[in-house]
Design a protein around this motif. Structure first.
Motif, PDB file in Angstrom:
ATOM      1  N   MET A  69      81.970  16.041 -89.212  1.00  0.00           N
ATOM      2  CA  MET A  69      82.039  17.109 -90.206  1.00  0.00           C
ATOM      3  C   MET A  69      80.674  17.363 -90.814  1.00  0.00           C
ATOM      4  N   THR A  70      80.480  18.575 -91.304  1.00  0.00           N
ATOM      5  CA  THR A  70      79.233  18.905 -91.984  1.00  0.00           C
ATOM      6  C   THR A  70      79.208  18.199 -93.336  1.00  0.00           C
ATOM      7  N   GLU A  71      78.026  18.143 -93.925  1.00  0.00           N
ATOM      8  CA  GLU A  71      77.888  17.518 -95.245  1.00  0.00           C
ATOM      9  C   GLU A  71      78.761  18.229 -96.277  1.00  0.00           C
ATOM     10  N   LYS A  72      78.819  19.566 -96.179  1.00  0.00           N
ATOM     11  CA  LYS A  72      79.646  20.340 -97.119  1.00  0.00           C
ATOM     12  C   LYS A  72      81.129  20.028 -96.921  1.00  0.00           C
ATOM     13  N   GLU A  73      81.580  19.909 -95.689  1.00  0.00           N
ATOM     14  CA  GLU A  73      82.986  19.590 -95.422  1.00  0.00           C
ATOM     15  C   GLU A  73      83.339  18.213 -95.987  1.00  0.00           C
ATOM     16  N   VAL A  74      82.449  17.247 -95.783  1.00  0.00           N
ATOM     17  CA  VAL A  74      82.673  15.904 -96.332  1.00  0.00           C
ATOM     18  C   VAL A  74      82.702  15.977 -97.863  1.00  0.00           C
ATOM     19  N   HIS A  75      81.759  16.737 -98.432  1.00  0.00           N
ATOM     20  CA  HIS A  75      81.690  16.890 -99.891  1.00  0.00           C
ATOM     21  C   HIS A  75      82.990  17.484-100.433  1.00  0.00           C
ATOM     22  N   ASP A  76      83.489  18.541 -99.780  1.00  0.00           N
ATOM     23  CA  ASP A  76      84.714  19.209-100.233  1.00  0.00           C
ATOM     24  C   ASP A  76      85.918  18.273-100.122  1.00  0.00           C
ATOM     25  N   LEU A  77      85.985  17.555 -99.012  1.00  0.00           N
ATOM     26  CA  LEU A  77      87.087  16.613 -98.792  1.00  0.00           C
ATOM     27  C   LEU A  77      87.033  15.495 -99.833  1.00  0.00           C
ATOM     28  N   PHE A  78      85.828  14.985-100.078  1.00  0.00           N
ATOM     29  CA  PHE A  78      85.616  13.918-101.049  1.00  0.00           C
ATOM     30  C   PHE A  78      86.034  14.371-102.446  1.00  0.00           C
ATOM     31  N   ALA A  79      85.655  15.593-102.797  1.00  0.00           N
ATOM     32  CA  ALA A  79      85.932  16.122-104.141  1.00  0.00           C
ATOM     33  C   ALA A  79      87.431  16.208-104.414  1.00  0.00           C
ATOM     34  N   VAL A  80      88.228  16.444-103.381  1.00  0.00           N
ATOM     35  CA  VAL A  80      89.682  16.524-103.536  1.00  0.00           C
ATOM     36  C   VAL A  80      90.241  15.181-104.018  1.00  0.00           C
ATOM     37  N   ALA A  81      89.725  14.092-103.468  1.00  0.00           N
ATOM     38  CA  ALA A  81      90.242  12.765-103.817  1.00  0.00           C
ATOM     39  C   ALA A  81      89.558  12.173-105.045  1.00  0.00           C
ATOM     40  N   ASP A  82      88.314  12.589-105.297  1.00  0.00           N
ATOM     41  CA  ASP A  82      87.556  12.063-106.446  1.00  0.00           C
ATOM     42  C   ASP A  82      87.941  12.843-107.698  1.00  0.00           C
TER      43      ASP A  82
END
Length: 105
Positions: A69-82
Motif C-alpha cells: 500500500m502507499t504511505e497515504k493508504e497506510v496512513h488512512d487505514l491507521f487513522a481508522v483504528a487510532d
C-alpha cells in the motif's frame, strides 16, 4: 508480493486485512475466536515490543499479509483504528478494527 487495488473505502481495507489475517492463521470467516493466537501474530508485528502497533509496524504487517500500500493508504487505514490519535494501535483497537471493519471510539 502483489499489488493491492486502490480502494477509496478504508473499511474495505480493514476487512481485507481481517481475511488475510484469518488465512495467515488458518482460520475461516466465522470470526476471530482465538484471541491468544491473534495476540501472537500482533506480537510478531509489534517489533519494538511496545504492546502497540506503530504506523510502520502496521505497514509491515500489511506487507506480511501480501498488501503493498502507499504511505497515504497506510496512513488512512491507521487513522481508522487510532481513534484517540495517540499514534499507535493497541491490541484491543486492532481486534475491534478487524472485527467491525472499522474502529470505534
Amino acid at each position: 508480493g502483489g499489488v493491492i487495488s486502490h480502494e477509496p473505502d478504508v473499511q474495505v481495507s480493514w476487512r481485507a486485512l481481517k481475511m488475510a489475517t484469518l488465512r495467515k492463521l488458518g482460520w475461516h470467516e466465522e470470526g476471530l475466536t482465538d484471541e491468544e493466537t491473534l495476540q501472537k501474530l500482533f506480537s510478531k508485528w509489534d517489533t519494538d515490543k511496545s504492546g502497540n502497533l506503530s504506523k510502520d509496524e502496521l505497514a509491515n504487517a500489511l506487507k506480511d499479509c501480501g498488501f503493498w500500500m502507499t504511505e497515504k493508504e497506510v496512513h488512512d487505514l491507521f487513522a481508522v483504528a487510532d481513534t484517540d490519535s495517540k499514534g499507535v494501535i493497541s491490541f484491543d483497537k486492532f481486534v475491534v478494527a478487524l472485527e467491525s471493519g472499522t474502529a470505534t471510539r
